[in-house]
Design an enzyme around this catalytic site. Sequence first.
Site, PDB file in Angstrom:
ATOM      1  N   SER A 118      32.340  42.012  40.819  1.00  0.00           N
ATOM      2  CA  SER A 118      32.703  41.498  39.500  1.00  0.00           C
ATOM      3  C   SER A 118      32.678  39.983  39.407  1.00  0.00           C
ATOM      4  O   SER A 118      32.459  39.428  38.327  1.00  0.00           O
ATOM      5  CB  SER A 118      34.097  42.001  39.119  1.00  0.00           C
ATOM      6  OG  SER A 118      35.052  41.692  40.129  1.00  0.00           O
ATOM      7  N   HIS A 139      40.338  37.208  37.504  1.00  0.00           N
ATOM      8  CA  HIS A 139      38.906  36.905  37.578  1.00  0.00           C
ATOM      9  C   HIS A 139      38.637  35.552  36.904  1.00  0.00           C
ATOM     10  O   HIS A 139      39.399  35.107  36.057  1.00  0.00           O
ATOM     11  CB  HIS A 139      38.081  37.990  36.882  1.00  0.00           C
ATOM     12  CG  HIS A 139      37.936  39.239  37.685  1.00  0.00           C
ATOM     13  ND1 HIS A 139      38.940  40.180  37.776  1.00  0.00           N
ATOM     14  CD2 HIS A 139      36.916  39.704  38.450  1.00  0.00           C
ATOM     15  CE1 HIS A 139      38.530  41.175  38.560  1.00  0.00           C
ATOM     16  NE2 HIS A 139      37.310  40.904  38.976  1.00  0.00           N
TER      17      HIS A 139
END
Length: 268
Positions: A44, A250
């Site tokens: 990711s 993230h």
Amino acid sequence: MRVSRYAALTSAFFVASSLALTGAGTATASQLPAAGGYVALGDSYSAGVGAGSYDSGSGSCKRSTKAYPALWAAAHSPSSFSFTACSGARTGDVVSGQLGPLNSATSLVSITIGGNDAGFADTMTTCALQGESACLARIAEARDYIDHTLPGKLDTVYKAIADKAPSAHVVALGYPRLYKLDGDCDAGLTEKSRAAVNDAADAIDGVIAKRAADHGFAYADVNPTFAGHELCSGSPWLHSVTYPVDESYHPTSAGQAEGYLPVFGSAA
């Protein structure tokens, strides 16, 4: 950054399950086409989860047009660009499902991988929900995996890349430390837990750097660019707990463009 403890803990419960030449008529260096093809592999952090602007065709892989691979390809116009990085990917997923575009003409490969193998999402959920003692125990478990199992997993991936793209320049990128210690967060993990999370990030980066070097690959350390932009810094390039929760922990679009892209560009 200043989310309530209730919101942080409630949301974190779901993370694991979702988780230079210029002149008239002369192109600048960033505009010159790159020889050969570029293939972007990984998890990711390479797909760009957290950056938004997802390609609907990528489905649950959530590949973003604001991810560093897409940004680099747009600036350098490689002869071909294949973006196979996918949210949630582990080392085995790269080997089994992402290497198709690699061939003898591939000149550049990028990859972030290893965080999911080491249990990143589960570790962060444990740390948020179960307190310091459970957090430190889960991190210790992850550290054991990083030290003793992950090197072999990375060897398998790196060898597979080299076998399929023997002429490629391969750049293995690391992960940033998540927290600025003694920062301005007033909720969430304890300072001791934050320090342990950072130490685990350093550990996985160290393994990636060593295995990459042993395979003749370049290693790109993103901690220098993320310094001052961690969680609790007051100017983070990383998400805390988010909705949707799979973007938690993230890089933001700024983290991709200012944290990852310059480091990859220097190593490419």
